[in-house]
Design a protein around this motif. Structure first.
Motif, mmCIF file in Angstrom:
data_model
loop_
_atom_site.group_PDB
_atom_site.id
_atom_site.type_symbol
_atom_site.label_atom_id
_atom_site.label_comp_id
_atom_site.label_asym_id
_atom_site.label_seq_id
_atom_site.Cartn_x
_atom_site.Cartn_y
_atom_site.Cartn_z
ATOM 1 N N HIS A 138 -51.859 -25.779 -3.093
ATOM 2 C CA HIS A 138 -52.633 -24.547 -3.127
ATOM 3 C C HIS A 138 -53.963 -24.839 -3.785
ATOM 4 O O HIS A 138 -54.123 -25.823 -4.493
ATOM 5 N N TYR B 182 -56.742 -20.507 -0.350
ATOM 6 C CA TYR B 182 -55.954 -21.076 0.733
ATOM 7 C C TYR B 182 -54.675 -21.679 0.158
ATOM 8 O O TYR B 182 -54.558 -21.904 -1.045
ATOM 9 N N GLY B 183 -53.752 -21.934 1.023
ATOM 10 C CA GLY B 183 -52.519 -22.617 0.653
ATOM 11 C C GLY B 183 -52.117 -23.552 1.772
ATOM 12 O O GLY B 183 -52.369 -23.272 2.947
ATOM 13 N N THR C 151 -42.032 -19.695 4.285
ATOM 14 C CA THR C 151 -42.970 -19.063 3.363
ATOM 15 C C THR C 151 -43.752 -17.985 4.111
ATOM 16 O O THR C 151 -44.425 -18.267 5.108
ATOM 17 N N ARG C 152 -43.639 -16.749 3.650
ATOM 18 C CA ARG C 152 -44.241 -15.610 4.347
ATOM 19 C C ARG C 152 -45.753 -15.730 4.451
ATOM 20 O O ARG C 152 -46.350 -15.339 5.457
ATOM 21 N N SER C 153 -46.408 -16.264 3.431
ATOM 22 C CA SER C 153 -47.870 -16.281 3.423
ATOM 23 C C SER C 153 -48.471 -17.252 4.438
ATOM 24 O O SER C 153 -49.633 -17.102 4.821
ATOM 25 N N PHE C 154 -47.701 -18.237 4.896
ATOM 26 C CA PHE C 154 -48.254 -19.170 5.867
ATOM 27 C C PHE C 154 -48.468 -18.470 7.204
ATOM 28 O O PHE C 154 -47.600 -17.759 7.706
ATOM 29 N N ARG C 155 -49.648 -18.694 7.778
ATOM 30 C CA ARG C 155 -50.006 -18.066 9.052
ATOM 31 C C ARG C 155 -50.330 -19.088 10.142
ATOM 32 O O ARG C 155 -50.396 -18.740 11.309
ATOM 33 N N TYR D 72 -52.638 -21.168 5.144
ATOM 34 C CA TYR D 72 -53.225 -19.824 5.216
ATOM 35 C C TYR D 72 -54.589 -19.877 4.564
ATOM 36 O O TYR D 72 -54.871 -20.748 3.730
ATOM 37 N N LYS D 73 -55.453 -18.986 4.980
ATOM 38 C CA LYS D 73 -56.789 -18.863 4.374
ATOM 39 C C LYS D 73 -57.091 -17.372 4.212
ATOM 40 O O LYS D 73 -56.840 -16.597 5.119
ATOM 41 N N ASN D 74 -57.606 -16.999 3.039
ATOM 42 C CA ASN D 74 -58.000 -15.605 2.792
ATOM 43 C C ASN D 74 -59.477 -15.553 2.421
ATOM 44 O O ASN D 74 -59.963 -16.360 1.693
#
Length: 200
Positions: free
Chosen positions: A11, A131-132, A166-170, A198-200
């Motif tokens: 992360h 991001y992660g 992992t829910r946050s991974f897109r 993921y990226k925010n």
């Protein structure tokens, strides 16, 4: 023949964590690994993902890559998790790393680079955002090197399953090459890298 797998998280605000597991006929480092109920991939589920049941060398690596993404998304759907979408930069980083592990007979998250360094070489990062990243690695020979078996081994390992679910991974990129760190020239072996992000 052994099937081996590894996973790691990274992360933007957390150092990389590494874990290692050797899966051999239901054994992990001498301990029995019992898959939680519902982690197996049945023949019908694998059939829905074209190429999931093909042994290494019998299909093109790109088809095994697509089958792996399909299998991961079917597992996520069972848990009411959002699908991970294919991203070419992650696939490029994953495929290059699978080839590096095979060619250098290295099986680790740090065969010449870290996960973050590999992804930063693509257009996925840097992004100036939160991001992660997560990564799972595996190699296997013959029947154990097909996409269905690779995803099964990840799902049977709590640390690997955590990344896949992992829910946050897109986003996802999967890289598959024939040959393995133990037998680089054997087309009946395969090496897999899956990079999640993921990226925010």
């Amino acid at each position: 023949m052994q099937a081996r797998d590894m996973q790691g998280f990274e992360h933007s605000n957390m150092p990389q964590l590494l874990r290692f597991a050797i899966i051999t006929a239901g054994l992990a480092a001498g301990l029995v690994v019992l898959a939680p109920s519902g982690t197996g991939l049945g023949a019908a589920e694998a059939h829905a993902c074209k190429g999931a049941g093909a042994n290494p060398g019998k299909i093109k690596p790109a088809k095994a890559q697509r089958a792996t993404v399909c299998l991961v998304n079917r597992r996520r759907a069972r848990k009411n998790l959002p699908r991970v979408k294919f991203r070419k930069p992650l696939r490029t980083a994953a495929k290059n790393y699978s080839a590096r592990m095979r060619n250098n007979r290295c099986f680790s998250h740090t065969c010449g680079s870290t996960l973050q360094q590999r992804v930063q070489r693509t257009s996925y990062l840097p992004c100036g955002c939160a991001y992660g990243l997560g990564e799972t690695l595996a190699w296997g020979g013959g029947n154990r090197g097909k996409a269905r078996k690779i995803v099964q081994s990840w799902m049977k390992s709590p640390s690997h399953r955590q990344i896949l679910l992992t829910r946050s991974f897109r986003h996802i990129g999967v890289g598959v090459v024939w040959g393995s760190p133990s037998a680089p020239n054997k087309k009946r072996h395969s090496t897999y890298t899956a990079i999640f992000g993921y990226k925010n």
